[in-house]
Design an enzyme around this catalytic site. Structure first.
Site, PDB file in Angstrom:
ATOM      1  N   THR B  44       0.792  -1.212   0.000  1.00  8.56           N
ATOM      2  CA  THR B  44       0.000   0.000   0.000  1.00  8.56           C
ATOM      3  C   THR B  44       0.818   1.251   0.000  1.00  8.56           C
ATOM      4  O   THR B  44       2.007   1.235   0.239  1.00  8.56           O
ATOM      5  CB  THR B  44      -0.774  -0.029   1.326  1.00  8.56           C
ATOM      6  N   ASP B  60      -4.292   4.550  -1.007  1.00  2.00           N
ATOM      7  CA  ASP B  60      -4.621   4.088  -2.356  1.00  2.00           C
ATOM      8  C   ASP B  60      -5.652   2.976  -2.210  1.00  2.00           C
ATOM      9  O   ASP B  60      -6.152   2.732  -1.110  1.00  2.00           O
ATOM     10  CB  ASP B  60      -3.358   3.599  -3.069  1.00  2.00           C
ATOM     11  N   ARG B  62      -5.477  -0.428  -3.861  1.00  2.00           N
ATOM     12  CA  ARG B  62      -5.169  -1.713  -4.499  1.00  2.00           C
ATOM     13  C   ARG B  62      -4.797  -2.746  -3.433  1.00  2.00           C
ATOM     14  O   ARG B  62      -4.023  -2.455  -2.528  1.00  2.00           O
ATOM     15  CB  ARG B  62      -4.014  -1.547  -5.466  1.00  2.00           C
ATOM     16  N   LYS B  76      -9.203   1.169   2.465  1.00  2.00           N
ATOM     17  CA  LYS B  76      -8.160   0.971   3.468  1.00  2.00           C
ATOM     18  C   LYS B  76      -8.283   1.912   4.646  1.00  2.00           C
ATOM     19  O   LYS B  76      -7.505   1.819   5.590  1.00  2.00           O
ATOM     20  CB  LYS B  76      -6.788   1.173   2.826  1.00  2.00           C
ATOM     21  N   GLY B  90      -0.302  -3.777   5.154  1.00  2.00           N
ATOM     22  CA  GLY B  90       0.177  -5.078   5.611  1.00  2.00           C
ATOM     23  C   GLY B  90      -0.802  -6.162   5.190  1.00  2.00           C
ATOM     24  O   GLY B  90      -1.415  -6.081   4.150  1.00  2.00           O
ATOM     25  N   SER B 172       4.305  -0.105   1.258  1.00  2.00           N
ATOM     26  CA  SER B 172       5.414  -0.293   0.322  1.00  2.00           C
ATOM     27  C   SER B 172       5.708   0.985  -0.447  1.00  2.00           C
ATOM     28  O   SER B 172       6.819   1.205  -0.897  1.00  2.00           O
ATOM     29  CB  SER B 172       5.091  -1.428  -0.638  1.00  2.00           C
ATOM     30  N   ASP B 209       5.179   2.719  -7.273  1.00  2.00           N
ATOM     31  CA  ASP B 209       5.259   1.473  -6.526  1.00  2.00           C
ATOM     32  C   ASP B 209       4.300   0.466  -7.143  1.00  2.00           C
ATOM     33  O   ASP B 209       3.156   0.797  -7.408  1.00  2.00           O
ATOM     34  CB  ASP B 209       4.890   1.739  -5.059  1.00  2.00           C
ATOM     35  N   SER B 212       0.946  -0.453  -5.120  1.00  2.00           N
ATOM     36  CA  SER B 212      -0.120   0.526  -4.920  1.00  2.00           C
ATOM     37  C   SER B 212      -0.699   0.905  -6.259  1.00  2.00           C
ATOM     38  O   SER B 212       0.000   0.930  -7.269  1.00  2.00           O
ATOM     39  CB  SER B 212       0.394   1.793  -4.254  1.00  2.00           C
TER      40      SER B 212
END
Lengths: 146, 289
Positions: B44, B60, B62, B76, B90, B172, B209, B212
């Protein structure tokens, strides 16, 4: 018996510092492996805990109580943990028959766990367990006859 | 089997019965060459910032499962209490369940005290629970809210350590988002500027990234009001290829508009000689091409 109550060190003797080991000191009478009560055994299964959290989770409640009682003793004096442990003893005796699930309402209120929810309330609820103890055996075990 | 349960105390909570079996299965699977299914992670970018009147949380949308996108639009930003929200990175299940448990606990606590819950309470409950499980619960959280003491923002790591800061990022894509924050954060920003900053930070995470992507969700928490903007910005619309600098549509549309006439162009070159028309001093040169 009162002496047992006020001794917070007594809690330490109840700590389980290992999972039950089959080969050394078996549970059964005469020191022989008791297959009827503890089932089949294998040294590999029982020598080490299967997960690093297994032991700490087993002893969690006990450790928490120990810490709280010793803090209370340091702050308020000896009488405080003494009184509380007496109440705990009394509340712990209010149970239904051994094979039925008891609500432990008084114990929960004393501990403050009636205002908290955790994984032990959601996962693996004992009231929903698929296995039930055989009533006659449970009662006999409780009375020490088995 | 009944005899086995005579000794066993009835306890709820985690059961470690299958751990040895799982370890054995994993060993067997590795020998054959395949791997056991992995838990769904959120991979994320989540972030939060404290501005003049409150807190803005961004995330985000995803969720990944290994190398595959498991959920293109997952939520999220979780509700903890009317004035406190929490973003989770996580393992998806861990963040979901942890935030729900803490939300229930906070509700019971606030009913018992009769007051609006404080962010520090939620923080303390979360860190104590995560430390108890020694990091096996993979939940990295950004907790933010406004209570009687003002706006607060905490970041909570899976092993139980917490930080109280004016701007935090996790996940991430946290480095990409932190780069944007470090460049443009100022204390006491206005709401619109802060929203733009959080949106840009999450967009940096989304575009840089792999874990995400998709949309940007925002949650603006001020004293007495919560704006849950989902989605705030659809940075990645499915089927549309647009670059980040929206002014330039770099990846063009290769389809011609309907009604275009097709024609072909022939270019011929004709060479002409160059004439000098006059012998005077001022000479003109005319050339015809």
């Amino acid at each position: 018996m009162l002496l047992n109550l006020l001794d917070t060190r007594g809690l330490r003797s109840q700590l389980k510092d290992s999972v039950p080991v089959a080969g050394l000191c078996p549970h059964g009478a005469y020191g022989v492996q008791d297959s009827l009560r503890s089932g089949f055994s294998s040294v590999k299964n029982e020598l080490l805990p299967s997960h690093s959290l297994e032991l700490s989770e087993k002893n969690f409640q006990l450790n928490k109580d120990k810490m709280n009682f010793s803090t209370l003793r340091n702050i308020q004096g000896l009488h405080a943990p003494l009184k509380l442990q007496m109440e705990y003893r009394a509340a712990r005796q209010i149970q239904r028959l051994p094979f039925l699930q008891s609500s432990n309402l008084a114990l929960d209120t004393l501990r403050g766990s009636d205002e908290a929810i955790g994984f032990d309330d959601i996962l693996n609820d004992p009231a929903q367990s698929e296995m039930m103890g055989e009533p006659h055996m449970m009662v006999e075990y409780k009375l020490g006859m088995l | 089997m009944a005899t086995l349960t005579v000794n066993r105390a009835a306890l709820g909570g985690f059961s470690f019965e299958n751990c040895k079996r799982n370890a054995l299965l994993e060993g067997e699977a590795n020998k054959v060459g395949c791997s056991l299914p992995s838990a769904r992670k959120t991979g994320t970018t989540i972030c939060g910032v404290v501005f003049k009147d409150g807190v803005i949380l961004g995330a985000d949308t995803r969720a990944t499962e290994g190398m595959v996108v498991a959920d293109k639009n997952c939520s999220k930003i979780h509700y903890i209490s009317p004035n406190i929200y929490c973003c989770g990175a996580g393992t998806a299940a861990d963040t979901e369940m942890t935030t729900q448990i803490i939300s229930s606990n906070l509700e019971l606590h606030s009913l018992s005290t009769g007051r609006l819950p404080r962010v520090a309470t939620a923080n303390r409950m979360l860190k104590q629970m995560l430390f108890r499980y020694q990091g096996y619960i993979g939940a990295a959280l950004v907790l933010g809210g406004v209570d009687c003491n003002g706006p607060h923002l905490y970041s909570i790591y899976p092993h139980g350590s917490t930080d109280k800061l004016p701007y935090v990022t996790m996940g991430s894509g946290s480095l990409a988002a932190m780069a944007v924050f470090e460049d443009r954060y100022k204390p006491d920003m206005e709401e619109e500027a802060a929203k733009q900053l959080v949106r840009d930070a999450i967009a940096a995470g989304i575009f840089n990234d792999l874990g995400s992507g998709s949309n940007i969700d925002l949650c603006v928490i001020t004293k007495g009001k919560v704006d849950y903007l989902r989605p705030h910005d659809e940075a990645n619309k499915k089927g549309v290829r647009v670059n980040e600098a929206e002014a330039l549509k770099l990846t063009g549309d290769y389809k011609y508009k309907r009604g275009t006439t097709g024609y072909s162009l022939l270019i011929t070159h004709r060479r002409h000689d160059v004439f000098i028309s006059s012998m005077e001093m001022m000479s003109e040169v005319t050339c015809v091409l």
